[in-house]
Design a protein around this motif. Sequence first.
Motif, short mmCIF file in Angstrom:
data_model
loop_
_atom_site.label_atom_id
_atom_site.label_comp_id
_atom_site.label_asym_id
_atom_site.label_seq_id
_atom_site.Cartn_x
_atom_site.Cartn_y
_atom_site.Cartn_z
N VAL A 16 49.05 44.90 42.82
CA VAL A 16 47.99 45.84 42.46
C VAL A 16 46.72 45.39 43.18
O VAL A 16 46.31 44.25 43.05
CB VAL A 16 47.78 45.86 40.93
N ASP A 20 42.05 48.69 42.17
CA ASP A 20 42.84 49.10 41.01
C ASP A 20 42.73 48.09 39.87
O ASP A 20 42.80 48.46 38.71
CB ASP A 20 44.31 49.32 41.41
N TYR A 24 41.59 48.84 36.22
CA TYR A 24 42.39 48.32 35.11
C TYR A 24 41.49 47.69 34.05
O TYR A 24 41.62 47.95 32.86
CB TYR A 24 43.41 47.30 35.63
N GLN A 26 38.25 48.24 33.65
CA GLN A 26 37.38 49.25 33.03
C GLN A 26 38.09 49.88 31.84
O GLN A 26 37.50 50.12 30.79
CB GLN A 26 37.02 50.33 34.06
N LYS A 27 39.38 50.17 32.02
CA LYS A 27 40.15 50.78 30.93
C LYS A 27 40.45 49.76 29.84
O LYS A 27 40.42 50.07 28.66
CB LYS A 27 41.45 51.38 31.48
N ARG A 30 37.72 49.35 27.40
CA ARG A 30 37.68 50.44 26.41
C ARG A 30 38.77 50.26 25.36
O ARG A 30 38.52 50.47 24.17
CB ARG A 30 37.94 51.79 27.09
N VAL A 87 48.34 43.47 30.28
CA VAL A 87 49.75 43.67 30.65
C VAL A 87 50.33 42.32 31.08
O VAL A 87 49.57 41.35 31.30
CB VAL A 87 49.91 44.64 31.85
N PHE B 253 48.61 51.84 37.24
CA PHE B 253 47.67 50.93 37.91
C PHE B 253 46.89 51.65 38.99
O PHE B 253 45.72 51.40 39.20
CB PHE B 253 48.42 49.76 38.55
N GLY B 305 42.44 53.82 27.21
CA GLY B 305 41.19 53.43 27.84
C GLY B 305 40.75 54.40 28.92
O GLY B 305 39.82 54.11 29.68
#
Lengths: 225, 623
Positions: A16, A20, A24, A26-27, A30, A87, B253, B305
């Motif tokens: 990755v 990306d 990842y 940023q999400k 949240r 993950v 991803f 998210g």
Amino acid sequence: MKVRVKFSKYGPVKFVGHLDIMHYFQKAVRRAGIDIAYSEGFSPHQIMSFASPLSVGHTSEGEYFDMEVRSFTDEEDMLKKLGQVMVEGIDVLQVRILDKGEGNAMASVAAAAYLVAFSDKLSLPANWDKELISFYQQTHIEVVKKTKKGQKEIDLKESIYQLEVRGDTVYMLVDAGSGSNIKPEFVMETFFGQLGVMLPEYPFRIHRIETYKRREDGQLVPLIA
Amino acid sequence: MRKLALSDEILMKVEKPARYIGGEVNAVMKQKEQVQVRFAMCFPDVYEIGMSHLGIQILYDMLNQFEDVWCERVYSPWVDLDQVMRKENIPLFALESQDPIKEFDFLGITIQYEMCYTNILQVLDLSRIPLLSKERGEDDPIVIGGGPCTYNPEPISDFFDLFYIGEGETRYRSLLDLYKECKAQGLGRKEFLKKAADIPGMYVPSFYDVAYHADGTIKQRIPLEEGIPETIAKELVEDVTDTYYPHKPVVPFIKVTQDRVVLEIQRGCIRGCRFCQAGQLYRPVRERDAKMLKSCAVEMLKNTGHEEISLSSLSSSDYSQLPELLDFLIENCGRDKVNISLPSLRIDAFSLDVMNKVQDVKKSSLTFAPEAGSQRLRNVINKGLTEEVILEGARLAFEGGWKRVKLYFMLGLPMETKEDIEGIGDLCNKIAAVFYETVPKEKRTGRVQIVASTSFFVPKPFTPFQWAPQCTKEEFLDKAYFTRTNISSQLNQKSIKYNWHEADISVLEGVFARGDRRLNQVILKAYEMGCMYDAWSEYYKNDLWLSAFEQCGVDPAFYSARERGEDEIFPWDFLDCGVTKEFLLREWHHAKEEAVTPNCRKQCNHCGAARFKTGVCMEKRER
Ligand code: SF4
């Protein structure tokens, strides 16, 4: 308030890319319910800054990013919250509140340490370890480095702070400053070039051990010291 | 740590290696020893497209809720990896376990558009599953197809063991139970399929043959097995609120086409546009309760998210609880800076007000889909959007600060004339004029931007236009050329940009859409000759397709350019999608009379879907 996060990257997620990985996190932030601060304006974005990009295919146990938060419980709680939403292959290792005048992660980076392993397809000369030592013992290592603007002649020796053989692998500590960054594969390519060894495709497996900043006294210390 | 199916060397070589590694947030891992059925769910296109599809997410989530099942994902390897896999003899694998597809019990393929047919063969081929159903053995997975294209499965009937007709939520449980039962009893493939054919919605193509008239049209369907159904009725979820909906969708991803939480607010459409297949297939319209949607939205945002949420439906403005839902989203998403995207909203005072709250007016553009240039032709296609409404919407929008407008039209609609095409340029010009009337000179920041796009009309099964001839490539291109010339003769032509689609692909899509079993060999031939990724214009090879038709002795024009007789038996007539052929024929006649049919909320037009006893058919109407 600014927080610095240290994480690792290994296994399949090494494929990755850097951008990306930023998305990842940023999400992830949240999902973890962290009260991150946003920029002003019509399309606000999270205030986040990543230390030094890691190439696709490399692994690391010394990645960092900073984020600005609006509220905060404590370091341990944030470590736990982030840990719960990761993950396989990305672990959050440390969380640290930054002192007021501390520079941001990206600007602070001064050096990085790597471990380089060799692919089976690379036929190493028997005395490669001794050769590596004499390679590093040269006073100058004149090379042509490709930059965004074109090519530049530099003395690679100045950018390698440490270079040694560790078992089957090579350890190196090199300049990772934003303008002067040296890629570990470049060092290895130069070495094998001088040795006259032909390199196959993807000859190295590269692992970043740590990312360093320079303390006022000139010492290199990890971004979370 | 999971071991990948591809070596580091390969992954370093191919574009976007993260397409093939799995392990994304919310991807489901199970122990393969602890499940009884392994299901590989496939979208036969590249990862970024496949991952954006809601239907697969719903089924992935549902199947993985079953404790005895592990559902994994598989997509078409991109052309670079495709080559490597063929050269190095690497079998296609599922993303989660990275195990070969060939080891699975089921390979489920969702078929969303006709141009993916060769990619289905690619997936089978790379999986080392025989391309033809009749050549598969006991060790091969059961290959099952679903999705909108299965409403005419005949052109690809040789490649599938089974088709699931209709909405996937209803019958998978019984199908999988039957499978387990057959396995326990040591029954083989054929026996399983024989029993599966008894489950509503299941179609086993190999159990039927088709006889043709001398003119090439269908004479009759011949059942080859005792006791198999003559017609197969679509499956439908009666209660779309109390059903499966993924609360933890997989978060890729890499950037994919649909990089957001998708909230399907309703299924079906009340409108009955005569060109639209989805509008007929998913009848009757069924709304999800706003309460359920609100809790899904909150959960899904928390679990993914994502920074954006999008409402999905064929016509969101018709969703009766829209204001309530939007108020909730605006209030809740604002706090966490989540964007709300609202496709398929009718442009009016209400929607503009909402969009003003959720979008950057300066950056966003408004979309109108008049589909046809003139009111006459809009009546033919039953698109209830008038020029007055469009111009009024544009006026309101320009007052609100918007200055970018997108317009979608179709070329080659039945009964289209020169005047109808001229209507496209005319309408664009009028919209530009509205801008200059509405926005005073001193307030204008640059010119208004109008982008008109045309697609070429493809007649689809189960629509009133299933009888209509499709234009030839030359006719399409003439029409596009005429549209362009006409637009550039408009007064405000400098404000209007015009785009059109490729004509070849639309013609081939038309052939497949209304094709029959004789196309199987053509698709196979084209694949063998190197056709793949036909939906991607840069990989579409029209010459190869033409030569495949010729070599197979099949005339594509028979399927596309011919007007069909009213008593002709169509290849898909054995399927019952709820809407009757009589209704569709009535609508075809109305189209010819330029007569408008009111929508389901205004009046029931007795299309046949009321037999499901749900949705809009059960609503009380005023009057
Ligand atoms: S039966 Fe009537 S209300 Fe129901 S979908 Fe058909 S036309 Fe609409």
